[in-house]
Design a protein around this motif. Structure first.
Motif, short mmCIF file in Angstrom:
data_model
loop_
_atom_site.label_atom_id
_atom_site.label_comp_id
_atom_site.label_asym_id
_atom_site.label_seq_id
_atom_site.Cartn_x
_atom_site.Cartn_y
_atom_site.Cartn_z
N PRO B 37 11.19 -3.17 2.22
CA PRO B 37 11.49 -3.71 0.89
C PRO B 37 10.23 -3.85 0.04
N GLY B 38 9.11 -4.16 0.67
CA GLY B 38 7.85 -4.27 -0.05
C GLY B 38 7.46 -2.94 -0.67
N ILE B 39 7.65 -1.89 0.12
CA ILE B 39 7.32 -0.55 -0.36
C ILE B 39 8.23 -0.20 -1.54
N VAL B 40 9.51 -0.48 -1.36
CA VAL B 40 10.47 -0.16 -2.43
C VAL B 40 10.10 -0.93 -3.70
N GLN B 303 -0.08 5.87 -7.40
CA GLN B 303 0.89 6.60 -6.58
C GLN B 303 0.29 6.98 -5.23
N SER B 304 -0.99 7.33 -5.27
CA SER B 304 -1.63 7.69 -3.99
C SER B 304 -1.72 6.45 -3.10
N THR B 305 -1.98 5.28 -3.71
CA THR B 305 -2.01 4.04 -2.93
C THR B 305 -0.63 3.76 -2.33
N ILE B 306 0.40 3.99 -3.16
CA ILE B 306 1.77 3.77 -2.68
C ILE B 306 2.07 4.72 -1.52
N ALA B 307 1.65 6.00 -1.71
CA ALA B 307 1.92 7.00 -0.66
C ALA B 307 1.20 6.60 0.62
N GLN B 308 -0.05 6.14 0.45
CA GLN B 308 -0.82 5.74 1.62
C GLN B 308 -0.15 4.54 2.30
N LEU B 389 -0.80 -8.64 6.46
CA LEU B 389 -1.60 -8.36 7.65
C LEU B 389 -1.53 -6.88 8.01
N LEU B 390 -0.36 -6.31 7.84
CA LEU B 390 -0.14 -4.96 8.35
C LEU B 390 -0.36 -3.84 7.34
N LEU B 391 -0.28 -4.18 6.07
CA LEU B 391 -0.41 -3.13 5.06
C LEU B 391 -1.61 -3.37 4.17
N PRO B 392 -2.21 -2.27 3.65
CA PRO B 392 -3.33 -2.47 2.72
C PRO B 392 -2.81 -3.16 1.46
N ARG B 393 -3.62 -4.05 0.93
CA ARG B 393 -3.22 -4.79 -0.26
C ARG B 393 -3.25 -3.84 -1.45
N ILE B 394 -2.18 -3.85 -2.20
CA ILE B 394 -2.12 -2.93 -3.33
C ILE B 394 -2.72 -3.58 -4.56
N SER B 395 -3.85 -3.05 -4.99
CA SER B 395 -4.43 -3.48 -6.25
C SER B 395 -4.55 -2.20 -7.06
N THR B 412 0.79 -7.79 -6.07
CA THR B 412 0.43 -7.31 -4.74
C THR B 412 1.69 -7.15 -3.93
N LEU B 413 1.54 -6.39 -2.86
CA LEU B 413 2.70 -6.10 -2.02
C LEU B 413 3.33 -7.39 -1.52
N SER B 414 2.47 -8.31 -1.07
CA SER B 414 3.03 -9.52 -0.49
C SER B 414 3.81 -10.32 -1.53
#
Lengths: 261, 460
Positions: B37-40, B303-308, B389-395, B412-414
């Motif tokens: 859900p975070g990714i979405v 988008q590259s951050t999202i893909a990663q 903890l598990l995913l890179p923080r999206i900034s 941020t994702l969280s």
């Protein structure tokens, strides 16, 4: 003479170990009639348990056949053997093998799972059997709250659950103290005389074996010709066919001449 | 005593085993309900952001197209930034109320420029910041910093009805009250952020350079740069009077007869008035293109951050699922081994292969069901922590920018996850957890069912 229940013809079991062929059983010819109480004696490694496993469909012979109730059970597929074990055979083990997470009545009900009996019928039957073995008051007790003798009596009741043609007992008194083992053997004797249950019992104990109607002797995988009426065993000592020296049923070799018995 | 009851008894009898599997499956499930859900949510944010950028760029393109004949002449080189703030923000059409206008030219310049061949109209503005300033703290991913900026910026406009009707010289987003009209005096049009700051509404009084003005309308400021400038619009005459700049202007909007005249007029103005910075359609278009490039790069990075992130999330989920399956598999295999004698006994007393297999499968499924419930509980509570903890923080954008109608790009994702947990994901993860339990039990249960009763009975 009562009806023939079980017979073996030229029964043999061999297996390979380290490139050598070991013959666990050879040419065993046996006839058991309905209502018989037979004990099989013999030293360790003589093939007693192997024979019992063949008779109880736990193992398949490499030679010969076992006919139970007129049916050659050696020809029954592995997949369907459970039906014979469920309906025709009752097992009693030396270590009782009760399910520790089930109480006495549930343990007795266990073999009836998968049969057409209703829940109430199973419960009713289990109650009757526990009453038969004298444990009506202990039906809610789990195995750890029962004495060894009581556990074996529950195991005997479990063996009778599906009213089997034959009860196979493998060293049923092996884990019991002197007093208790006589209780258990008397129970088996009572079931045989009162209920007509056919019993084959494997034991090391000559005194226990003597309670059976017939005693058979196995040595080195062969059924010995000597066969005794159990109740008279104390009087009739066995004699070595070579030198005439009296021997004990558990002796595999003659203590005087060393001849294999 | 059915298979189910026996399975439940066995599960409760082996508490340590059950706990181990429940924890493993529960965490695996928590990961499954937290991460996707975070990714979405982040994908949706990026999509929204892309749309907002595109809308903004196209509206800017429209504005630029509309002003093909406009030549902007300003007395200052930089606009839109308060003093003290870092520079480097994109330059576009200057908003109403530029905040830096320390240099003025005399209104006589207006007549001189009007006389240049090809000039149709010329509108003068006076822009001046308040003397008083406020200190404000700005938060950004690179840290907080304090800036000092004026409380308001005055924009003096020539309230000529011809200019008002034909050129975009006044704010258009009026949220309450009315716009300025020809001959208005002693009244102002204030930006909503200024009225909020001052705590006044329409018909309220505001003090500008010590003089009291009535607020006739409030408008929504468009923003560029880090701040939304607090603006007060009034007639140029009032502005010149209160700021003590009678006869001066700080910005001139020169309109050419046609687009083909623009370059010639711009060359003449630049050559004649070296203090004026001239911006034409071409410059604005170039700025827009630069902005487009920058935004495209920013979006690509996002988008590259999202893909990663997606790839990391997939890996995390695969590892979690694989590890959980292995844990269930090994625990159940151990259980089968531990209960070999029991299996032998069951088969000796008449249990079929299926009876044995179903009991072990059922045990696995019961444990998974418990783990499913535990997983939902863990997931609901620990989802933000787990994801951070598990995913890179999206900034995504380095610094926070605020565009009209956009989501906060610094999300941020969280932060996204806390609002993204939904029952569908939970149900799906629950189903997966139960399937994993069943799958992990399948082989051990099959092995148990195939055990030779004779061999099993010998097992100690």
């Amino acid at each position: 003479m009562s009806e023939l229940l079980l017979k073996t013809e030229e029964l043999g079991k061999a297996f390979k170990m380290g490139g050598r062929t070991i013959r666990a059983l050879s040419e065993v010819n046996l006839q058991i009639r309905k209502g018989d109480f037979i004990s099989i004696m013999g030293p360790s490694g003589s093939g007693k348990t192997t024979l019992l496993n063949m008779l109880g469909c736990l193992d398949k012979p490499t030679k010969g056949k076992v006919v139970l109730d007129g049916k050659d059970i050696t020809k029954v597929s592995e997949k369907n053997l459970y039906k014979i074990r469920r309906h025709k055979v009752g097992f009693v083990f030396q270590t009782f093998n009760l399910m520790p997470y089930l109480n006495a009545i549930e343990n007795v009900e266990l073999p009836m799972e998968g049969t057409k009996k209703s829940r109430d019928e199973k419960k009713q039957r289990a109650r009757e059997l526990l009453k038969l073995v004298g444990l009506s008051e202990r039906e809610d007790h789990r195995p750890h709250r029962l004495s060894a003798g009581e556990q074996q009596r529950v195991a005997i009741a479990r063996a009778l659950a599906n009213n089997p043609s034959i009860v196979l007992a493998d060293e049923p008194t092996g884990n019991l103290d002197v007093k208790t083992k006589y209780e258990v053997i008397r129970l088996l004797g009572k079931l045989n005389t009162d209920q007509g249950t056919t019993i084959i019992m494997v034991t090391h104990d000559s005194q226990i074996a003597a309670h059976a109607g017939r005693m058979l002797f196995l040595s080195d995988g062969r059924l010995l010709a000597k066969e005794k009426q159990g109740t008279h065993l104390a009087k009739d000592a066995l004699k070595c066919p070579n030198c005439g020296r009296e021997t004990q049923p558990e002796d595999a070799f003659c203590p005087r001449c060393g001849k294999k018995l | 005593m059915g298979t189910l009851t026996r399975a439940i008894r066995n599960v409760s009898r082996r508490k340590a085993r059950t706990l181990l599997v429940v924890i493993a499956l529960g965490f695996s499930m928590a990961i499954m309900i937290s991460i996707p859900p975070g990714i979405v949510a982040n994908q949706e944010s990026t999509q929204d952001l892309t749309e907002n950028y595109n809308n903004m760029l196209s509206s800017m393109q429209e504005e630029i197209n509309k002003t093909a004949t406009l030549i902007e002449c300003s007395t200052s080189s930089g606009q839109g930034m308060p003093s003290g703030a870092p520079s480097g923000d994109p330059q576009g059409i200057p908003p109403f109320g530029s905040q830096q206008a320390a240099v003025f030219v005399n209104e006589t310049v207006v007549d001189e420029i009007r006389s240049i061949a090809g000039v149709k109209d010329i509108v003068g503005f006076l822009e001046e910041s308040s003397n008083e300033t406020t200190s404000e703290t700005i938060s950004s991913p690179r840290g907080d910093f304090t800036v000092s900026r004026p409380i308001y910026t005055i924009t003096g406009v020539s309230l000529n009805s011809y200019f008002i009707d034909n050129y975009s010289i006044l704010p258009t987003e009026i949220t309450s009250g009315r716009n300025l009209q020809e001959a208005d005096s002693g009244v102002v049009l204030a930006s909503s952020n200024l009225t909020s700051y001052l705590g006044v509404g329409v018909d309220g009084q505001v003090e500008i350079y010590g003089e009291s003005f009535t607020v006739v309308g409030i408008f929504e400021p468009t923003s560029q740069g880090r701040f939304e400038t607090r603006i007060v619009c009034m007639s140029i005459t009032d502005a010149q009077r209160v700021t003590g700049n009678a006869g001066n202007v700080s910005r001139l909007d020169v309109y050419a007869e046609s687009a083909s005249d623009v370059d010639g007029i711009a060359d003449v103005i630049e050559a004649t008035y070296t203090d004026l910075y001239v911006t034409t359609y071409k410059d604005r278009l170039e700025n827009l293109e630069r902005m487009q490039e920058m935004y495209t790069e920013t979006l690509n990075n996002a988008q590259s951050t999202i893909a990663q992130t997606q790839s990391t999330a997939t890996q995390v989920i695969i590892v979690a699922v694989a590890a959980t399956s292995l844990i269930v598999l090994f625990v159940m295999l151990y259980t089968v081994r531990e209960r070999t004698k029991e299996i032998g006994t069951l088969k000796a007393i008449g249990f079929s292969n299926w009876n044995v297999m179903s009991q072990f499968m059922l045990e696995g499924i019961i444990i998974s069901l418990i783990a499913g419930v535990v997983g939902i509980a863990i997931g609901s509570v620990a989802a933000p922590t787990l994801t951070s903890l598990l995913l890179p923080r999206i900034s995504m954008f380095g610094t926070q920018r605020s565009f009209p109608g956009s989501v906060n790009p610094g999300t941020t994702l969280s932060q996204a996850v806390t609002t993204a947990l939904d029952p569908q994901w939970m149900l799906l993860a629950f189903g997966i957890a139960v399937s994993l339990g069943a799958l992990g039990s399948l082989y051990p249960a099959w092995r148990a069912s195939r055990t030779s009763p004779m061999e099993a009975l010998k097992y100690e």
